[in-house]
Design an enzyme around this catalytic site. Structure first.
Site, PDB file in Angstrom:
ATOM      1  N   HIS A  74      -6.871  48.818  94.258  1.00  0.00           N
ATOM      2  CA  HIS A  74      -7.553  49.669  95.564  1.00  0.00           C
ATOM      3  C   HIS A  74      -8.050  49.189  96.439  1.00  0.00           C
ATOM      4  CE1 HIS A  74     -11.846  49.338  93.876  1.00  0.00           C
ATOM      5  NE2 HIS A  74     -11.150  49.690  92.137  1.00  0.00           N
TER       6      HIS A  74
ATOM      7  N   CYS B 124     -11.104  46.838  87.592  1.00  0.00           N
ATOM      8  CA  CYS B 124     -10.601  46.810  88.196  1.00  0.00           C
ATOM      9  C   CYS B 124     -10.489  45.599  89.308  1.00  0.00           C
ATOM     10  CB  CYS B 124     -10.648  48.125  88.831  1.00  0.00           C
ATOM     11  SG  CYS B 124      -9.930  50.250  88.103  1.00  0.00           S
TER      12      CYS B 124
END
Length: 196
Positions: free
Chosen positions: A114, A133
């Protein structure tokens, strides 16, 4: 491009998976450990106002038709102590931890690639800063690489836009701390302590 990966206590796992779609203007569904450790104490002190001030919503569930629940009705001390789990999501927008784009991969760990609103962190030499992440430095370049057709118009009102890839893209998250080069071996830090 440069990336930011998980901290030593929340490492990015190695995995082989597929990237299936991109979400522009994503929402962020927070993992319960982050709700407990990062939000619950402040929400308990403020009666839930700290959440709405930061763009978070308490939801009735995780399903698509879940509705917002007043944050002041939640026992945040119970959440902080781990006795209660509460679905919390962050609304799309400039402060959203997912930034402007989330790249959705098939996995049970809730790991995504992301964007990030914290652009300054990419200039650090050591970038083990996330909760697992992988934050990417140039989400636009990655979107252009993955999606070879014109993107749909993205609403400015901050609603998520889902863009499916024509074909899933294989993704390999791996851990490499040594490489061979023309000048000899290149050694990198071992932040997760996995080297033997």
């Amino acid at each position: 491009m440069r990336v930011i990966v998980g901290q030593a206590r929340q490492p990015t796992p190695e995995m082989t998976t597929e990237l299936t779609h991109v979400v522009l203007n994503p929402r962020w569904n927070l993992p319960q450990d982050l709700v407990r450790t990062r939000l619950a104490s402040a929400a308990a002190r403020s009666g839930g106002r700290s959440l709405s001030n930061a763009g978070y919503e308490v939801m009735s569930g995780w399903d698509d038709d879940a509705t917002p629940v007043p944050a002041g009705e939640i026992d945040w001390r119970a959440v902080a102590e781990g006795r209660l789990e509460v679905p919390v999501r962050q609304k799309p927008g400039p402060a959203n931890a997912m930034g402007s784009a989330k790249f959705v991969m098939t996995n049970d760990a809730g790991i995504y690639l992301h964007d990030s609103p914290d652009r300054h962190l990419f200039s650090r030499a050591r970038r083990t800063l996330s909760a697992g992440c992988v934050r990417v430095e140039d989400y636009g370049r990655l979107v252009n690489f993955l999606i070879r057709h014109p993107l749909p118009p993205v609403p400015e009102a901050g609603r998520p836009t889902y863009v499916r890839l024509g074909e899933p893209m294989p993704i390999y998250l791996t851990y490499i701390t040594a490489l061979s080069s023309d000048t000899g071996p290149m050694l990198f830090p071992d932040p997760y302590g996995l080297d033997i």
